[in-house]
Scaffold this motif. Sequence first.
Motif, PDB file in Angstrom:
ATOM      1  N   PHE A 263      53.571  62.318  31.656  1.00  0.00           N
ATOM      2  CA  PHE A 263      53.438  61.681  30.351  1.00  0.00           C
ATOM      3  C   PHE A 263      53.314  62.746  29.276  1.00  0.00           C
ATOM      4  O   PHE A 263      53.001  63.906  29.548  1.00  0.00           O
ATOM      5  CB  PHE A 263      52.231  60.734  30.321  1.00  0.00           C
ATOM      6  CG  PHE A 263      50.900  61.429  30.424  1.00  0.00           C
ATOM      7  CD1 PHE A 263      50.185  61.792  29.282  1.00  0.00           C
ATOM      8  CD2 PHE A 263      50.343  61.708  31.667  1.00  0.00           C
ATOM      9  CE1 PHE A 263      48.966  62.438  29.376  1.00  0.00           C
ATOM     10  CE2 PHE A 263      49.117  62.355  31.778  1.00  0.00           C
ATOM     11  CZ  PHE A 263      48.425  62.718  30.621  1.00  0.00           C
ATOM     12  N   ASP A 264      53.583  62.331  28.053  1.00  0.00           N
ATOM     13  CA  ASP A 264      53.416  63.215  26.897  1.00  0.00           C
ATOM     14  C   ASP A 264      52.149  62.814  26.164  1.00  0.00           C
ATOM     15  O   ASP A 264      51.996  61.657  25.748  1.00  0.00           O
ATOM     16  CB  ASP A 264      54.615  63.085  25.946  1.00  0.00           C
ATOM     17  CG  ASP A 264      55.895  63.637  26.538  1.00  0.00           C
ATOM     18  OD1 ASP A 264      55.818  64.595  27.330  1.00  0.00           O
ATOM     19  OD2 ASP A 264      56.975  63.113  26.213  1.00  0.00           O
ATOM     20  N   TRP A 265      51.249  63.767  26.000  1.00  0.00           N
ATOM     21  CA  TRP A 265      50.045  63.509  25.234  1.00  0.00           C
ATOM     22  C   TRP A 265      50.411  63.168  23.781  1.00  0.00           C
ATOM     23  O   TRP A 265      51.514  63.472  23.310  1.00  0.00           O
ATOM     24  CB  TRP A 265      49.139  64.737  25.240  1.00  0.00           C
ATOM     25  CG  TRP A 265      48.183  64.800  26.390  1.00  0.00           C
ATOM     26  CD1 TRP A 265      47.216  63.896  26.699  1.00  0.00           C
ATOM     27  CD2 TRP A 265      48.072  65.837  27.380  1.00  0.00           C
ATOM     28  NE1 TRP A 265      46.508  64.304  27.804  1.00  0.00           N
ATOM     29  CE2 TRP A 265      47.012  65.488  28.246  1.00  0.00           C
ATOM     30  CE3 TRP A 265      48.764  67.044  27.597  1.00  0.00           C
ATOM     31  CZ2 TRP A 265      46.632  66.282  29.320  1.00  0.00           C
ATOM     32  CZ3 TRP A 265      48.382  67.837  28.670  1.00  0.00           C
ATOM     33  CH2 TRP A 265      47.334  67.458  29.516  1.00  0.00           C
ATOM     34  N   LEU A 266      49.495  62.579  23.099  1.00  0.00           N
ATOM     35  CA  LEU A 266      49.683  62.222  21.696  1.00  0.00           C
ATOM     36  C   LEU A 266      50.182  63.424  20.900  1.00  0.00           C
ATOM     37  O   LEU A 266      49.643  64.526  21.001  1.00  0.00           O
ATOM     38  CB  LEU A 266      48.359  61.724  21.106  1.00  0.00           C
ATOM     39  CG  LEU A 266      48.388  61.217  19.657  1.00  0.00           C
ATOM     40  CD1 LEU A 266      49.229  59.958  19.539  1.00  0.00           C
ATOM     41  CD2 LEU A 266      46.957  60.954  19.171  1.00  0.00           C
ATOM     42  N   GLY A 267      51.251  63.211  20.123  1.00  0.00           N
ATOM     43  CA  GLY A 267      51.795  64.269  19.289  1.00  0.00           C
ATOM     44  C   GLY A 267      52.765  65.199  19.983  1.00  0.00           C
ATOM     45  O   GLY A 267      53.287  66.120  19.356  1.00  0.00           O
ATOM     46  N   ARG A 268      53.009  64.968  21.265  1.00  0.00           N
ATOM     47  CA  ARG A 268      53.881  65.856  22.028  1.00  0.00           C
ATOM     48  C   ARG A 268      55.022  65.076  22.672  1.00  0.00           C
ATOM     49  O   ARG A 268      54.914  63.874  22.917  1.00  0.00           O
ATOM     50  CB  ARG A 268      53.055  66.581  23.096  1.00  0.00           C
ATOM     51  CG  ARG A 268      52.245  67.729  22.546  1.00  0.00           C
ATOM     52  CD  ARG A 268      50.918  67.940  23.240  1.00  0.00           C
ATOM     53  NE  ARG A 268      49.890  67.024  22.778  1.00  0.00           N
ATOM     54  CZ  ARG A 268      48.608  67.088  23.139  1.00  0.00           C
ATOM     55  NH1 ARG A 268      48.209  68.024  23.973  1.00  0.00           N
ATOM     56  NH2 ARG A 268      47.725  66.228  22.651  1.00  0.00           N
ATOM     57  N   GLY A 269      56.123  65.798  22.951  1.00  0.00           N
ATOM     58  CA  GLY A 269      57.255  65.167  23.597  1.00  0.00           C
ATOM     59  C   GLY A 269      57.747  63.955  22.846  1.00  0.00           C
ATOM     60  O   GLY A 269      57.976  63.996  21.639  1.00  0.00           O
ATOM     61  N   LYS A 270      57.894  62.846  23.556  1.00  0.00           N
ATOM     62  CA  LYS A 270      58.408  61.609  22.972  1.00  0.00           C
ATOM     63  C   LYS A 270      57.301  60.632  22.587  1.00  0.00           C
ATOM     64  O   LYS A 270      57.589  59.493  22.204  1.00  0.00           O
ATOM     65  CB  LYS A 270      59.386  60.943  23.946  1.00  0.00           C
ATOM     66  CG  LYS A 270      60.638  61.786  24.197  1.00  0.00           C
ATOM     67  CD  LYS A 270      61.602  61.081  25.150  1.00  0.00           C
ATOM     68  CE  LYS A 270      62.839  61.932  25.391  1.00  0.00           C
ATOM     69  NZ  LYS A 270      63.791  61.298  26.339  1.00  0.00           N
ATOM     70  N   SER A 271      56.059  61.058  22.679  1.00  0.00           N
ATOM     71  CA  SER A 271      54.955  60.201  22.236  1.00  0.00           C
ATOM     72  C   SER A 271      54.810  60.279  20.723  1.00  0.00           C
ATOM     73  O   SER A 271      55.276  61.221  20.078  1.00  0.00           O
ATOM     74  CB  SER A 271      53.639  60.636  22.901  1.00  0.00           C
ATOM     75  OG  SER A 271      53.665  60.351  24.283  1.00  0.00           O
ATOM     76  N   ASP A 272      54.155  59.259  20.154  1.00  0.00           N
ATOM     77  CA  ASP A 272      53.942  59.223  18.701  1.00  0.00           C
ATOM     78  C   ASP A 272      53.100  60.403  18.233  1.00  0.00           C
ATOM     79  O   ASP A 272      52.285  60.952  18.990  1.00  0.00           O
ATOM     80  CB  ASP A 272      53.205  57.934  18.308  1.00  0.00           C
ATOM     81  CG  ASP A 272      54.112  56.718  18.308  1.00  0.00           C
ATOM     82  OD1 ASP A 272      55.346  56.879  18.413  1.00  0.00           O
ATOM     83  OD2 ASP A 272      53.571  55.593  18.200  1.00  0.00           O
ATOM     84  N   ASP A 273      53.280  60.753  16.976  1.00  0.00           N
ATOM     85  CA  ASP A 273      52.377  61.697  16.326  1.00  0.00           C
ATOM     86  C   ASP A 273      51.110  60.963  15.889  1.00  0.00           C
ATOM     87  O   ASP A 273      51.147  59.762  15.588  1.00  0.00           O
ATOM     88  CB  ASP A 273      53.038  62.311  15.095  1.00  0.00           C
ATOM     89  CG  ASP A 273      54.179  63.242  15.452  1.00  0.00           C
ATOM     90  OD1 ASP A 273      54.160  63.788  16.570  1.00  0.00           O
ATOM     91  OD2 ASP A 273      55.081  63.408  14.619  1.00  0.00           O
ATOM     92  N   ALA A 274      50.017  61.672  15.841  1.00  0.00           N
ATOM     93  CA  ALA A 274      48.778  61.088  15.331  1.00  0.00           C
ATOM     94  C   ALA A 274      48.880  60.904  13.821  1.00  0.00           C
ATOM     95  O   ALA A 274      49.609  61.631  13.141  1.00  0.00           O
ATOM     96  CB  ALA A 274      47.595  61.984  15.668  1.00  0.00           C
ATOM     97  N   LYS A 275      48.169  59.922  13.325  1.00  0.00           N
ATOM     98  CA  LYS A 275      48.137  59.710  11.872  1.00  0.00           C
ATOM     99  C   LYS A 275      47.418  60.863  11.180  1.00  0.00           C
ATOM    100  O   LYS A 275      47.694  61.171  10.019  1.00  0.00           O
ATOM    101  CB  LYS A 275      47.448  58.380  11.555  1.00  0.00           C
ATOM    102  CG  LYS A 275      48.188  57.160  12.076  1.00  0.00           C
ATOM    103  CD  LYS A 275      47.468  55.881  11.709  1.00  0.00           C
ATOM    104  CE  LYS A 275      48.234  54.644  12.196  1.00  0.00           C
ATOM    105  NZ  LYS A 275      48.253  54.560  13.683  1.00  0.00           N
ATOM    106  N   ASP A 276      46.495  61.492  11.898  1.00  0.00           N
ATOM    107  CA  ASP A 276      45.749  62.630  11.355  1.00  0.00           C
ATOM    108  C   ASP A 276      45.613  63.679  12.450  1.00  0.00           C
ATOM    109  O   ASP A 276      45.286  63.346  13.597  1.00  0.00           O
ATOM    110  CB  ASP A 276      44.364  62.178  10.878  1.00  0.00           C
ATOM    111  CG  ASP A 276      43.650  63.243  10.059  1.00  0.00           C
ATOM    112  OD1 ASP A 276      43.305  64.297  10.643  1.00  0.00           O
ATOM    113  OD2 ASP A 276      43.463  63.042   8.848  1.00  0.00           O
ATOM    114  N   VAL A 277      45.846  64.938  12.117  1.00  0.00           N
ATOM    115  CA  VAL A 277      45.815  65.987  13.135  1.00  0.00           C
ATOM    116  C   VAL A 277      44.434  66.155  13.764  1.00  0.00           C
ATOM    117  O   VAL A 277      44.306  66.731  14.846  1.00  0.00           O
ATOM    118  CB  VAL A 277      46.295  67.339  12.566  1.00  0.00           C
ATOM    119  CG1 VAL A 277      47.761  67.290  12.211  1.00  0.00           C
ATOM    120  CG2 VAL A 277      45.439  67.777  11.384  1.00  0.00           C
TER     121      VAL A 277
END
Length: 321
Positions: free
Chosen positions: A82-96
């Motif tokens: 799987f891709d962690w949040l913000g990585r690969g094809k997963s969504d980016d976080a609304k806030d870093v």
Amino acid sequence: MKNRLVFLVTIYAFITTQAQVDPNIYEKFTEQTITIDGYNIHLEVKGKGDAIFFLPGGPGNSHDYMQGNFGQYYKTHKVVFFDWLGRGKSDDAKDVSEYSVEADVEMIEKIRKHLGLEKISVVGHSYGTVPAQGYAIAYPDRVKHMVLINGFHSGAMWQANCDSYNHYAKTHFPERWVKVDSLRQLGYLSTDKPLQDVYGAFPTKYIYYHNTSLKQNVPSTKHRGWAGDVYAQIIGPDGDFDVSGSMIRQDYRRKLKDIPARTLIIAGRYDGVSTPEFAVQYKLFMPQARFEMFENSAHNPYLEEPEKFYSIFDDFFGIKK
């Protein structure tokens, strides 16, 4: 360390010398998207039996290179990439600020619950060993096996290895290091492009690869292989020199001896990222674990000594050929 990790994911070629690795492995998986905390998380699962979660390095890498080197284990296990949040094809976080080691640990648990698994094994490489250990400490009853490949037991170890790499670069390539010094004196941080360009140009031999002719097995389709904003948040904006962020707060050394999961720890003699000086400390902090030093490898033993690596890996998981 970021620029050296970027090198790992910018090589698009297949390994043909590894009988254990299937160059067409990506075509055998079906992509899916699950929703966690309102975000779309990219997940690929295949196989039956005990589940193994494979955790990539970075922090900033997608799961692809781990799938390329370990996807074939679907034949004996349920493998989870799987891709962690913000990585690969997963969504980016609304806030870093949502990117952290702690959040990555909790993502493992949320995916375990989503898949309805009682227990899992975790296999981490490089940064991936950090949330692997964090998870085994936070959820000891949920982890059956743990494999730490060229990893880090603390933020202090990450900082020490940055210092070690910088000393190596300065003493072996003084002509190039003059440029680094000049940019540092002008106030450039490791996340600033002028410094990235210079810092990322140092040779990778004895850092990532003992044998620099080797390449990672990665998909031919377009994908996001690196997320610099995640790295900067977790390791810090000047992380190649001064580790901060979530990573510097991690320290598992006193807790490792209490992890009940059967554990295999792998290190590379020529690793300039997770150096042997600190890797061997696992023998003290986690005496119950099996420790293996790969004498002809740097940061990627599964590439450089595949026959030995996969033999040990298979034996650890009780896989019979």
